[in-house]
Design a protein around this motif. Sequence first.
Motif, PDB file in Angstrom:
ATOM      1  N   ALA A   1     -26.958  33.648  40.362  1.00 31.27           N
ATOM      2  CA  ALA A   1     -28.076  32.887  39.800  1.00 31.27           C
ATOM      3  C   ALA A   1     -28.466  33.523  38.471  1.00 31.27           C
ATOM      4  O   ALA A   1     -28.425  34.749  38.330  1.00 31.27           O
ATOM      5  CB  ALA A   1     -29.254  32.897  40.760  1.00 31.27           C
ATOM      6  N   PHE A   2     -28.832  32.686  37.486  1.00 34.70           N
ATOM      7  CA  PHE A   2     -29.190  33.243  36.182  1.00 34.70           C
ATOM      8  C   PHE A   2     -30.298  32.443  35.515  1.00 34.70           C
ATOM      9  O   PHE A   2     -30.502  31.255  35.826  1.00 34.70           O
ATOM     10  CB  PHE A   2     -27.961  33.305  35.257  1.00 34.70           C
ATOM     11  N   VAL A   3     -31.008  33.126  34.632  1.00 31.76           N
ATOM     12  CA  VAL A   3     -31.914  32.446  33.700  1.00 31.76           C
ATOM     13  C   VAL A   3     -31.599  32.982  32.314  1.00 31.76           C
ATOM     14  O   VAL A   3     -31.568  34.199  32.099  1.00 31.76           O
ATOM     15  CB  VAL A   3     -33.407  32.668  34.043  1.00 31.76           C
ATOM     16  N   PRO A   4     -31.314  32.096  31.347  1.00 32.80           N
ATOM     17  CA  PRO A   4     -31.091  32.555  29.973  1.00 32.80           C
ATOM     18  C   PRO A   4     -32.352  33.215  29.432  1.00 32.80           C
ATOM     19  O   PRO A   4     -33.461  32.732  29.655  1.00 32.80           O
ATOM     20  CB  PRO A   4     -30.780  31.252  29.217  1.00 32.80           C
ATOM     21  N   ALA A   5     -32.179  34.343  28.761  1.00 35.74           N
ATOM     22  CA  ALA A   5     -33.342  35.040  28.209  1.00 35.74           C
ATOM     23  C   ALA A   5     -32.898  35.938  27.066  1.00 35.74           C
ATOM     24  O   ALA A   5     -31.854  36.599  27.154  1.00 35.74           O
ATOM     25  CB  ALA A   5     -34.032  35.876  29.287  1.00 35.74           C
ATOM     26  N   ALA A   6     -33.677  35.947  26.014  1.00 36.87           N
ATOM     27  CA  ALA A   6     -33.388  36.842  24.892  1.00 36.87           C
ATOM     28  C   ALA A   6     -33.441  38.287  25.379  1.00 36.87           C
ATOM     29  O   ALA A   6     -34.385  38.690  26.053  1.00 36.87           O
ATOM     30  CB  ALA A   6     -34.394  36.614  23.773  1.00 36.87           C
ATOM     31  N   GLY A   7     -32.409  39.037  25.065  1.00 37.10           N
ATOM     32  CA  GLY A   7     -32.382  40.435  25.475  1.00 37.10           C
ATOM     33  C   GLY A   7     -32.004  40.663  26.912  1.00 37.10           C
ATOM     34  O   GLY A   7     -32.139  41.785  27.416  1.00 37.10           O
ATOM     35  N   GLY A   8     -31.519  39.609  27.606  1.00 41.64           N
ATOM     36  CA  GLY A   8     -31.074  39.780  28.980  1.00 41.64           C
ATOM     37  C   GLY A   8     -29.927  40.772  29.072  1.00 41.64           C
ATOM     38  O   GLY A   8     -29.141  40.907  28.128  1.00 41.64           O
ATOM     39  N   PRO A   9     -29.782  41.469  30.203  1.00 38.67           N
ATOM     40  CA  PRO A   9     -28.787  42.544  30.305  1.00 38.67           C
ATOM     41  C   PRO A   9     -27.351  42.077  30.449  1.00 38.67           C
ATOM     42  O   PRO A   9     -26.429  42.875  30.300  1.00 38.67           O
ATOM     43  CB  PRO A   9     -29.221  43.300  31.559  1.00 38.67           C
ATOM     44  N   GLU A  10     -27.135  40.788  30.729  1.00 39.18           N
ATOM     45  CA  GLU A  10     -25.764  40.303  30.901  1.00 39.18           C
ATOM     46  C   GLU A  10     -25.495  39.171  29.915  1.00 39.18           C
ATOM     47  O   GLU A  10     -26.358  38.317  29.672  1.00 39.18           O
ATOM     48  CB  GLU A  10     -25.535  39.803  32.333  1.00 39.18           C
ATOM     49  N   THR A  11     -24.297  39.177  29.356  1.00 38.54           N
ATOM     50  CA  THR A  11     -23.887  38.103  28.443  1.00 38.54           C
ATOM     51  C   THR A  11     -22.952  37.164  29.180  1.00 38.54           C
ATOM     52  O   THR A  11     -21.902  37.573  29.702  1.00 38.54           O
ATOM     53  CB  THR A  11     -23.174  38.666  27.205  1.00 38.54           C
ATOM     54  N   LEU A  12     -23.312  35.896  29.248  1.00 40.36           N
ATOM     55  CA  LEU A  12     -22.465  34.878  29.875  1.00 40.36           C
ATOM     56  C   LEU A  12     -21.633  34.221  28.777  1.00 40.36           C
ATOM     57  O   LEU A  12     -22.168  33.816  27.733  1.00 40.36           O
ATOM     58  CB  LEU A  12     -23.311  33.846  30.608  1.00 40.36           C
ATOM     59  N   PRO A  13     -20.335  34.121  28.989  1.00 39.89           N
ATOM     60  CA  PRO A  13     -19.443  33.691  27.911  1.00 39.89           C
ATOM     61  C   PRO A  13     -19.602  32.221  27.560  1.00 39.89           C
ATOM     62  O   PRO A  13     -19.903  31.387  28.421  1.00 39.89           O
ATOM     63  CB  PRO A  13     -18.047  33.972  28.477  1.00 39.89           C
ATOM     64  N   GLY A  14     -19.385  31.935  26.305  1.00 38.85           N
ATOM     65  CA  GLY A  14     -19.311  30.550  25.861  1.00 38.85           C
ATOM     66  C   GLY A  14     -17.868  30.092  25.870  1.00 38.85           C
ATOM     67  O   GLY A  14     -17.006  30.684  26.519  1.00 38.85           O
ATOM     68  N   GLY A  15     -17.606  29.006  25.145  1.00 32.05           N
ATOM     69  CA  GLY A  15     -16.251  28.486  25.074  1.00 32.05           C
ATOM     70  C   GLY A  15     -16.233  26.983  25.228  1.00 32.05           C
ATOM     71  O   GLY A  15     -17.261  26.308  25.061  1.00 32.05           O
TER      72      GLY A  15
END
Length: 258
Positions: free
Chosen positions: A179-193
Amino acid sequence: MDDLLPISAFSRATLISANTLRAYHESGLLEPAVVDPRTGYRGYRVAQFGDAAVIRSLRELDVPLAAIREVLAARDPAVTRRVLAEHRERTLARQAHIEHVLHLTEGLLDDPAAVTPATVTERTLPSFTAYTITREVTEEEFPGFLGEAFVLLGRHRAAGPPGALFPVEYQDGPSPVTAFVPAAGGPETLPGGRFAIAEFTGPYADMSAGYRSLGVWLAGSGHAIAGRVRENYLLGPGETASDQDYRTEICWPITVQE
């Protein structure tokens, strides 16, 4: 011993098979009065006819064994009424689900294309940072896990709708769900593409129609799924009165298949 019956006679008297009686013994639901440790002989007393009759009647109604065990342990009419009322609610919910499945089945068999109406688009999405929670869960546990996770993740200032990541291949048993919520400065980067995206409107229980649409699109595209499948919950519980209005983006990362 007086009033003691072997399992064969007890089985005939109660109309419960010997195999089922053995299973009830192993589960602790209906234990024999005596068990010979040397021969394994099981003996039942006449006083156990009542318990056996209650078990048989409740099993005919498909009452779960755990609920029957509660009835027998309490020996209280109020508990029995509560257990049966709860079972009735489950039965009505199952009946509604069966009606839904019948309707869906008729549509699938009559015209499969008619029940896969979601439009699929190809889009390039940027990577983003997020706060995440991951757990191994079964399909039945998805709603509970996501509900709990989004409460915890709601402490962070979201920069977009919440979502979840699922494995590429669907699994019958527990599988890792994030589960995730996008947030500035979040500890994990989810990849684009590059993603194939279907926006589905309706209850989560019906979301398989959106997945079918993506499957149809993928089969003719020359692409393959390139990573974890993403669901973005654009409109969900607490944001609309009806689950018919829920909106979910189903996003499949894709790559050209060689």
